[in-house]
Design a protein around this motif. Structure first.
Motif, PDB file in Angstrom:
ATOM      1  N   LEU A 208       0.836  -1.205   0.000  1.00 51.50           N
ATOM      2  CA  LEU A 208       0.000   0.000   0.000  1.00 51.50           C
ATOM      3  C   LEU A 208       0.864   1.245   0.000  1.00 51.50           C
TER       4      LEU A 208
ATOM      5  N   LEU B 245       1.346   4.173  -2.927  1.00 49.81           N
ATOM      6  CA  LEU B 245       1.074   5.587  -2.698  1.00 49.81           C
ATOM      7  C   LEU B 245       2.286   6.445  -3.037  1.00 49.81           C
TER       8      LEU B 245
ATOM      9  N   MET C 195       2.432   6.717  -6.724  1.00 53.80           N
ATOM     10  CA  MET C 195       1.461   7.681  -7.268  1.00 53.80           C
ATOM     11  C   MET C 195       1.988   9.099  -7.149  1.00 53.80           C
TER      12      MET C 195
ATOM     13  N   ARG D 212       2.807  11.635 -10.255  1.00 54.63           N
ATOM     14  CA  ARG D 212       2.211  12.954 -10.405  1.00 54.63           C
ATOM     15  C   ARG D 212       3.276  14.012 -10.631  1.00 54.63           C
TER      16      ARG D 212
ATOM     17  N   LEU E  18      -7.154   2.541   9.454  1.00 52.01           N
ATOM     18  CA  LEU E  18      -5.952   1.737   9.625  1.00 52.01           C
ATOM     19  C   LEU E  18      -4.906   2.598  10.296  1.00 52.01           C
TER      20      LEU E  18
ATOM     21  N   TRP F 146      -6.294  13.355  -4.178  1.00 51.88           N
ATOM     22  CA  TRP F 146      -5.854  12.157  -4.897  1.00 51.88           C
ATOM     23  C   TRP F 146      -5.480  11.046  -3.926  1.00 51.88           C
ATOM     24  N   LEU F 147      -4.889  11.438  -2.810  1.00 53.03           N
ATOM     25  CA  LEU F 147      -4.528  10.439  -1.800  1.00 53.03           C
ATOM     26  C   LEU F 147      -5.784   9.875  -1.143  1.00 53.03           C
TER      27      LEU F 147
ATOM     28  N   ALA G 167      -7.363   7.429  -3.479  1.00 53.06           N
ATOM     29  CA  ALA G 167      -6.606   6.174  -3.561  1.00 53.06           C
ATOM     30  C   ALA G 167      -6.869   5.304  -2.346  1.00 53.06           C
ATOM     31  N   LEU G 168      -6.903   5.939  -1.146  1.00 56.06           N
ATOM     32  CA  LEU G 168      -7.162   5.162   0.058  1.00 56.06           C
ATOM     33  C   LEU G 168      -8.591   4.637   0.068  1.00 56.06           C
TER      34      LEU G 168
ATOM     35  N   ARG H 167      -9.064   1.574  -1.967  1.00 52.62           N
ATOM     36  CA  ARG H 167      -8.579   0.343  -1.331  1.00 52.62           C
ATOM     37  C   ARG H 167      -9.319   0.050  -0.037  1.00 52.62           C
TER      38      ARG H 167
ATOM     39  N   LYS I  85      -9.576   1.877   2.699  1.00 48.22           N
ATOM     40  CA  LYS I  85      -8.825   2.165   3.931  1.00 48.22           C
ATOM     41  C   LYS I  85      -9.325   3.397   4.649  1.00 48.22           C
TER      42      LYS I  85
END
Lengths: 217, 256
Positions: free
Chosen positions: A68, A72, A75, A79, B32, B58-59, B62-63, B66, B68
């Motif tokens: 994970l 990240l 990513m 970017r 988490l 964006w983060l 993404a989380l 998944r 999270k």
């Protein structure tokens, strides 16, 4: 400009953050937007590029913890690399478009990086050779220059120059008074307030843009 | 040459505008435990379960993908605030205060974090109404352009991007005509041609459609009212027959 650890802490307000420091990515984003929106090529951000390259190398060498976190980090790296590549690509497109004009004017040539200058020189040579071989060598002597329409022209009128009178959309980052603009345009535009979207002719705001007081949107 | 390809260089695609919007901060509630993330674009974390934290969009997405975290919709996306903004947009000529990237943020959240938004259908329809009203204002304001600088308060990024190319060329044309530059260039010939093309069919259309369209509108109104009153269904039948059979015949027989 610190490397890597910008002030990303969440409790600061926007103003404070910009006052303390902005991350390299913010600066790159600003440079990318300005470059995309401006009709002519702008000053190359050499320091930004070199520090970002260092950070890219650090990030790609980071050891894998869990999938994970790795994805990240990947990513984030993607970017940043997209921004950097797009920035360089837009500059190359502009060089190719105004190749003869850039090679002619010292001011434009100084805004390029060393690699871009080499590229521009070789691109100009190739284009000149191609034009000579296909067309110009078959025209009479008075008309076979790639820079002038004919020997009777006084200036280089076959060279397309960037249109500085095109209109761009911009936002001022602080209040701008009439003194920041060029004196010959002072009757057209007298002031600009902060954070107000303005459609304006590019040549009026060229000077404040170079000083970093205006952002193109 | 400079006019046509120049505009391509300076255009931002909607995806690029969305890319810029993805750096805006939103609040998430992770489920988490994770150490701090030291990105090139900033440091975020550490993440503790059920403790809210601000991260870039964006983060967060993404989380969320998944599984999270859950995303808390931003303050301005509540139903009360959006209803207020919508009323304000309808009443005044100016734009209400909304985040610069409200279109992109709302679209991304609707697509990927639908279950985190309470009353998502209501919120979605409010945002779309606001977008329509604002864009209508943008279109009417385009008629007030002059050659000098034009300022706009509170316009959003997507709206700016939509009218960027057109308004840039329009303002440039105004500026050139006002300053009477004598340089002949390709842009002017290109501008002249579309005008000629538009003139001819307009004259034809107005000449030929006079017998049909005004009559069209009046009968339309009568039919509508009669339907409401349930007064005369035969009028409805006759109107439908007219639309289906007579109008196409008239159109085919119209002189060109």
């Amino acid at each position: 400009m610190d490397s890597g650890t910008g002030e990303g802490s969440t409790s600061f307000t926007d103003d404070y953050e910009t006052f303390i420091s902005t991350t390299d990515v913010d600066l790159l984003k600003r440079a990318w937007r300005n470059e995309k929106a401006a009709p002519e090529i702008l000053q190359y951000e050499a320091a930004l590029r070199s520090s970002l390259q260092e950070q890219n190398v650090e990030a790609s060498e980071a050891d894998g913890e869990d999938p994970l976190t790795m994805s990240l980090y990947q990513m984030d790296l993607d970017r940043t690399q997209f921004l950097l590549r797009s920035y360089l690509r837009v500059r190359l497109q502009k060089i190719e478009k105004y190749i003869f004009h850039i090679l002619k004017t010292d001011e434009s040539l100084n805004r390029l990086s060393d690699e871009e200058q080499t590229f521009a020189a070789s691109c100009g040579d190739d284009l000149r050779a191609h034009l000579k071989e296909t067309v110009l060598s078959k025209l009479p002597t008075d008309y076979n220059s790639e820079l002038k329409q004919s020997a009777a022209s006084e200036e280089d009128d076959m060279v397309p120059a960037p249109r500085l009178d095109s209109f761009v959309i911009c936002k001022a980052r602080q209040y701008i008074s009439g003194l920041d603009f060029e004196p010959e345009y002072s009757h057209e535009i007298t002031e600009m307030e902060r954070d107000l979207l303005t459609f304006v002719c590019y040549k009026f705001i060229k000077k404040p843009l170079e000083n970093g007081k205006i952002d193109l949107v | 040459m400079a006019g046509q390809s120049g505009s391509q260089l300076s255009l931002f695609t909607p995806d690029e505008v969305e890319f810029v919007a993805e750096d805006e901060l939103v609040e998430i509630v992770p489920n988490l435990r994770m150490d701090s993330l030291n990105f090139i674009c900033g440091d975020y974390g550490p993440f503790y379960p059920q403790i809210a934290i601000q991260v870039p969009l964006w983060l967060a997405l993404a989380l969320k993908k998944r599984g999270k975290c859950t995303i808390r919709p931003p303050q301005w996306m509540s139903i009360e605030n959006l209803t207020q903004v919508l009323e304000g947009e309808r009443e005044s000529h100016a734009f209400q205060t909304l985040p610069f990237h409200y279109v992109e943020i709302s679209r991304l959240l609707f697509d990927r974090a639908r279950d985190d938004i309470p009353d998502v259908y209501m919120v979605r329809s409010l945002v779309e109404d606001i977008r329509d009203v604002r864009f209508h204002k943008v279109e009417t304001n385009l008629e007030n352009f002059t050659a000098s600088a034009v300022t706009w308060k509170n316009m959003a990024a997507m709206e700016v991007n939509i009218i960027r190319a057109f308004s840039g060329r329009a303002l440039q044309a105004f500026y050139r005509h006002e300053n009477e530059q004598a340089v002949p260039d390709l842009d002017r010939t290109q501008d002249r041609q579309p005008q000629n093309l538009n003139d001819r069919p307009r004259v034809c259309r107005s000449f030929c459609c006079i017998p049909i369209f005004p009559l069209h509108h009046w009968i339309d109104k009568i039919v509508f009212i009669s339907c409401l009153l349930d007064y005369c269904p035969t009028i409805v039948f006759l109107w439908r027959a007219y639309c289906l059979f007579v109008v196409p015949l008239q159109r085919n027989l119209r002189p060109r």
